[in-house]
Scaffold this motif. Sequence first.
Motif, PDB file in Angstrom:
ATOM      1  N   GLN A  26      45.484  35.880  45.171  1.00 21.15           N
ATOM      2  CA  GLN A  26      46.613  36.770  45.702  1.00 21.15           C
ATOM      3  C   GLN A  26      46.968  36.366  46.849  1.00 21.15           C
ATOM      4  OE1 GLN A  26      46.000  40.758  46.952  1.00 21.15           O
ATOM      5  NE2 GLN A  26      48.416  41.164  46.453  1.00 21.15           N
ATOM      6  N   GLN A  78      48.709  32.887  40.480  1.00 21.26           N
ATOM      7  CA  GLN A  78      49.299  34.348  40.029  1.00 21.26           C
ATOM      8  C   GLN A  78      48.472  34.617  38.838  1.00 21.26           C
ATOM      9  OE1 GLN A  78      53.379  34.490  38.772  1.00 21.26           O
ATOM     10  NE2 GLN A  78      53.280  36.629  39.515  1.00 21.26           N
ATOM     11  N   TRP A  81      44.909  35.807  39.796  1.00 24.63           N
ATOM     12  CA  TRP A  81      44.980  36.899  40.635  1.00 24.63           C
ATOM     13  C   TRP A  81      45.103  38.056  39.712  1.00 24.63           C
ATOM     14  CZ3 TRP A  81      50.513  38.241  43.013  1.00 24.63           C
ATOM     15  CH2 TRP A  81      50.239  39.578  43.619  1.00 24.63           C
ATOM     16  N   THR A  82      45.861  38.060  38.827  1.00 29.90           N
ATOM     17  CA  THR A  82      46.326  39.310  37.910  1.00 29.90           C
ATOM     18  C   THR A  82      45.018  39.577  36.671  1.00 29.90           C
ATOM     19  OG1 THR A  82      47.833  37.832  36.428  1.00 29.90           O
ATOM     20  CG2 THR A  82      48.752  39.189  38.013  1.00 29.90           C
TER      21      THR A  82
END
Length: 147
Positions: A26, A78, A81-82
């Motif tokens: 993140q 990204q 991170w998710t």
Amino acid sequence: MPETDTVIARLEDQLAWYDRKSGINQRMYKRIKIVEIVAAALIPFAAAFPYIHIAFVTGGLGVIITILEGVLQLNQYQQNWTSYRATAEALQREKFTYLAKAADYATAADPRALLAARVESILSQESAKWTVTQQQTSATRTAATNG
């Protein structure tokens, strides 16, 4: 729960790893995006100045944006991170459900075994998703190189 409970130790270890990696990804994603946004905002500002060297500045900013976007695509910050955050949350839910002796854990013949199976299932799903993402990224890189 005994302190040497391997199932809980594995759960805690993996939960900490996914939480830490989610945070790292993140921060990297947001840092790179902020630099991209600032560089993009500076291009029209710099272009307003009538000096010949400004072309190098605006061109350099464009190069920086392109490089940073490539780094984002290459490292998948990204997506990692998710995905890591979702896995950490799934592990956290299993932990709390187990500790509360709720849902299936309330009626399971061996709640610890059920917890172990569910934790490993969550980790296996994450591993499979990661493998697919890496293969897609590799295919995209190969297509871009050969294209």
